[in-house]
Design a protein around this motif. Structure first.
Motif, PDB file in Angstrom:
ATOM      1  N   PRO A  76      -4.268  24.326 145.647  1.00  0.00           N
ATOM      2  CA  PRO A  76      -5.308  25.419 145.110  1.00  0.00           C
ATOM      3  C   PRO A  76      -4.507  26.787 144.410  1.00  0.00           C
ATOM      4  CG  PRO A  76      -5.977  24.517 147.148  1.00  0.00           C
ATOM      5  CD  PRO A  76      -4.758  23.615 147.014  1.00  0.00           C
ATOM      6  N   GLY A  77      -3.328  26.936 145.332  1.00  0.00           N
ATOM      7  CA  GLY A  77      -2.478  27.980 144.719  1.00  0.00           C
ATOM      8  C   GLY A  77      -1.899  27.658 143.588  1.00  0.00           C
ATOM      9  N   VAL A  78      -1.302  26.323 143.459  1.00  0.00           N
ATOM     10  CA  VAL A  78      -0.817  25.938 142.025  1.00  0.00           C
ATOM     11  C   VAL A  78      -1.797  26.130 141.102  1.00  0.00           C
ATOM     12  CG1 VAL A  78       0.296  23.823 141.000  1.00  0.00           C
ATOM     13  CG2 VAL A  78       1.108  24.592 143.129  1.00  0.00           C
ATOM     14  N   ALA A  79      -2.937  25.288 141.102  1.00  0.00           N
ATOM     15  CA  ALA A  79      -4.120  25.495 140.134  1.00  0.00           C
ATOM     16  C   ALA A  79      -4.227  26.996 139.759  1.00  0.00           C
ATOM     17  CB  ALA A  79      -5.214  24.890 140.571  1.00  0.00           C
ATOM     18  N   ASP A  80      -4.554  27.913 140.780  1.00  0.00           N
ATOM     19  CA  ASP A  80      -4.669  29.375 140.114  1.00  0.00           C
ATOM     20  C   ASP A  80      -3.531  29.825 139.428  1.00  0.00           C
ATOM     21  OD1 ASP A  80      -7.123  29.158 141.605  1.00  0.00           O
ATOM     22  OD2 ASP A  80      -6.373  30.095 143.486  1.00  0.00           O
ATOM     23  N   LYS A  81      -2.293  29.793 139.978  1.00  0.00           N
ATOM     24  CA  LYS A  81      -1.357  30.195 139.307  1.00  0.00           C
ATOM     25  C   LYS A  81      -1.054  29.681 137.934  1.00  0.00           C
ATOM     26  CE  LYS A  81       1.466  31.183 143.529  1.00  0.00           C
ATOM     27  NZ  LYS A  81       2.515  30.518 144.193  1.00  0.00           N
ATOM     28  N   LEU A  82      -1.213  28.580 137.840  1.00  0.00           N
ATOM     29  CA  LEU A  82      -1.250  27.719 136.425  1.00  0.00           C
ATOM     30  C   LEU A  82      -2.383  28.422 135.381  1.00  0.00           C
ATOM     31  CD1 LEU A  82      -0.609  23.995 137.145  1.00  0.00           C
ATOM     32  CD2 LEU A  82       0.890  25.588 136.209  1.00  0.00           C
ATOM     33  N   ALA A  83      -3.584  28.473 135.918  1.00  0.00           N
ATOM     34  CA  ALA A  83      -4.584  29.335 135.255  1.00  0.00           C
ATOM     35  C   ALA A  83      -4.215  30.399 134.752  1.00  0.00           C
ATOM     36  CB  ALA A  83      -5.793  29.157 136.032  1.00  0.00           C
ATOM     37  N   GLY A  84      -3.614  31.371 135.879  1.00  0.00           N
ATOM     38  CA  GLY A  84      -3.256  32.716 135.349  1.00  0.00           C
ATOM     39  C   GLY A  84      -2.236  32.914 134.387  1.00  0.00           C
ATOM     40  N   ALA A  85      -1.445  31.789 134.146  1.00  0.00           N
ATOM     41  CA  ALA A  85      -0.182  31.593 133.404  1.00  0.00           C
ATOM     42  C   ALA A  85      -0.779  31.103 131.797  1.00  0.00           C
ATOM     43  CB  ALA A  85       0.818  31.085 133.833  1.00  0.00           C
ATOM     44  N   GLY A  86      -2.038  30.672 131.757  1.00  0.00           N
ATOM     45  CA  GLY A  86      -2.608  30.190 130.548  1.00  0.00           C
ATOM     46  C   GLY A  86      -2.615  28.809 130.216  1.00  0.00           C
ATOM     47  N   ALA A  87      -2.056  28.196 131.445  1.00  0.00           N
ATOM     48  CA  ALA A  87      -1.704  26.674 131.421  1.00  0.00           C
ATOM     49  C   ALA A  87      -2.800  26.021 132.059  1.00  0.00           C
ATOM     50  CB  ALA A  87      -0.456  26.341 132.252  1.00  0.00           C
ATOM     51  N   THR A  88      -3.080  24.838 131.043  1.00  0.00           N
ATOM     52  CA  THR A  88      -4.352  24.117 131.546  1.00  0.00           C
ATOM     53  C   THR A  88      -3.630  22.792 132.298  1.00  0.00           C
ATOM     54  OG1 THR A  88      -4.165  22.800 129.460  1.00  0.00           O
ATOM     55  CG2 THR A  88      -5.647  24.864 129.889  1.00  0.00           C
ATOM     56  N   HIS A  89      -4.373  21.950 133.313  1.00  0.00           N
ATOM     57  CA  HIS A  89      -4.022  20.910 133.619  1.00  0.00           C
ATOM     58  C   HIS A  89      -5.004  20.065 133.794  1.00  0.00           C
ATOM     59  CE1 HIS A  89      -5.534  22.634 137.408  1.00  0.00           C
ATOM     60  NE2 HIS A  89      -5.540  21.500 137.817  1.00  0.00           N
ATOM     61  N   GLN A  90      -4.371  18.591 133.931  1.00  0.00           N
ATOM     62  CA  GLN A  90      -5.353  17.521 134.265  1.00  0.00           C
ATOM     63  C   GLN A  90      -4.950  16.783 135.480  1.00  0.00           C
ATOM     64  OE1 GLN A  90      -5.047  14.513 131.196  1.00  0.00           O
ATOM     65  NE2 GLN A  90      -6.450  13.150 132.218  1.00  0.00           N
ATOM     66  N   VAL A  91      -5.857  16.409 136.267  1.00  0.00           N
ATOM     67  CA  VAL A  91      -5.428  15.781 137.501  1.00  0.00           C
ATOM     68  C   VAL A  91      -5.708  14.137 137.094  1.00  0.00           C
ATOM     69  CG1 VAL A  91      -6.167  15.167 139.794  1.00  0.00           C
ATOM     70  CG2 VAL A  91      -6.494  17.380 139.042  1.00  0.00           C
ATOM     71  N   LEU A  92      -3.957  13.665 137.244  1.00  0.00           N
ATOM     72  CA  LEU A  92      -3.822  12.449 136.916  1.00  0.00           C
ATOM     73  C   LEU A  92      -4.193  11.271 138.279  1.00  0.00           C
ATOM     74  CD1 LEU A  92      -0.507  12.576 134.994  1.00  0.00           C
ATOM     75  CD2 LEU A  92      -2.902  12.301 134.190  1.00  0.00           C
ATOM     76  N   SER A  93      -4.031  11.875 139.328  1.00  0.00           N
ATOM     77  CA  SER A  93      -4.301  11.143 140.478  1.00  0.00           C
ATOM     78  C   SER A  93      -4.649  12.124 141.590  1.00  0.00           C
ATOM     79  CB  SER A  93      -3.072  10.453 141.040  1.00  0.00           C
ATOM     80  OG  SER A  93      -3.393   9.940 142.542  1.00  0.00           O
ATOM     81  N   HIS A  94      -5.895  11.862 142.130  1.00  0.00           N
ATOM     82  CA  HIS A  94      -6.416  12.667 143.366  1.00  0.00           C
ATOM     83  C   HIS A  94      -6.003  12.511 144.603  1.00  0.00           C
ATOM     84  CE1 HIS A  94      -9.299  14.594 140.647  1.00  0.00           C
ATOM     85  NE2 HIS A  94      -9.570  13.425 140.042  1.00  0.00           N
ATOM     86  N   ASP A  95      -5.450  11.293 144.855  1.00  0.00           N
ATOM     87  CA  ASP A  95      -4.713  11.073 146.200  1.00  0.00           C
ATOM     88  C   ASP A  95      -3.619   9.964 146.053  1.00  0.00           C
ATOM     89  OD1 ASP A  95      -4.158  10.405 148.736  1.00  0.00           O
ATOM     90  OD2 ASP A  95      -6.382  10.048 149.590  1.00  0.00           O
ATOM     91  N   VAL A  96      -2.566  10.596 145.777  1.00  0.00           N
ATOM     92  CA  VAL A  96      -1.195   9.588 145.452  1.00  0.00           C
ATOM     93  C   VAL A  96      -1.090   8.592 146.666  1.00  0.00           C
ATOM     94  CG1 VAL A  96       1.006   9.710 145.273  1.00  0.00           C
ATOM     95  CG2 VAL A  96      -0.078  11.217 143.977  1.00  0.00           C
ATOM     96  N   GLY A  97      -1.203   9.154 148.061  1.00  0.00           N
ATOM     97  CA  GLY A  97      -1.085   8.301 149.173  1.00  0.00           C
ATOM     98  C   GLY A  97      -2.002   7.114 148.970  1.00  0.00           C
TER      99      GLY A  97
END
Length: 154
Positions: A76-97
């Protein structure tokens, strides 16, 4: 195929998430993200998150994109920080384990001597399969070497 790539990337990046006593990490809930680094601010943010071990780089050879591994607690913190820096992201795997466990099950289905394209086989079994094809169809198939790999000495 995608799962094998994810597993290979996890194995490469797993060292960044090792505990001091070198126990295996439980990747349950970890996510892999593909982040579009559209600005210098986003690049600096990702580097800072890597340096502080908030994320681990899975693949940085994607031009202006980078693949990251992030724990369920940090996401959650990473997603917020990325959005704050103007970076978009796509989740490739929701549960790596869960992906790793599924891949382990698939690997157990691979039977030596019975080749299919749904499982991973050790190189010796891949070679045996190809040699069998050549033996059965010498007029249509052949095997040959195109040289040694760059990492052959390792």
């Amino acid at each position: 195929m995608f799962m094998m790539i994810v597993l290979a990337l996890l194995l490469v990046g797993a060292g960044a998430f090792r505990l001091p006593d070198d126990k295996p990490v439980d990747y349950s809930g970890y996510k892999t993200l593909r982040v579009a680094l559209g600005s210098e601010e986003a690049k600096k943010l990702v580097l800072l998150m890597v340096e502080t071990e908030v994320v681990s780089i899975m693949d940085e050879g994607l031009g202006d994109k980078i693949d990251l591994l992030v724990s369920r607690l940090e996401y959650p913190g990473v997603a917020d920080k990325l959005a704050g820096a103007g970076a978009t992201h796509q989740v490739l795997s929701h549960d790596v384990g869960a992906d790793i466990e599924e891949e382990k099950k698939e690997l157990l289905k691979a039977v030596p001597g019975v080749f299919d394209f749904h499982n991973y086989y050790a190189v010796k079994y891949q070679h045996a399969h190809l040699d069998g094809l050549v033996a059965r169809h010498p007029d249509k198939a052949e095997t040959f070497s195109i040289g040694k790999s760059y990492e052959a000495g390792r």
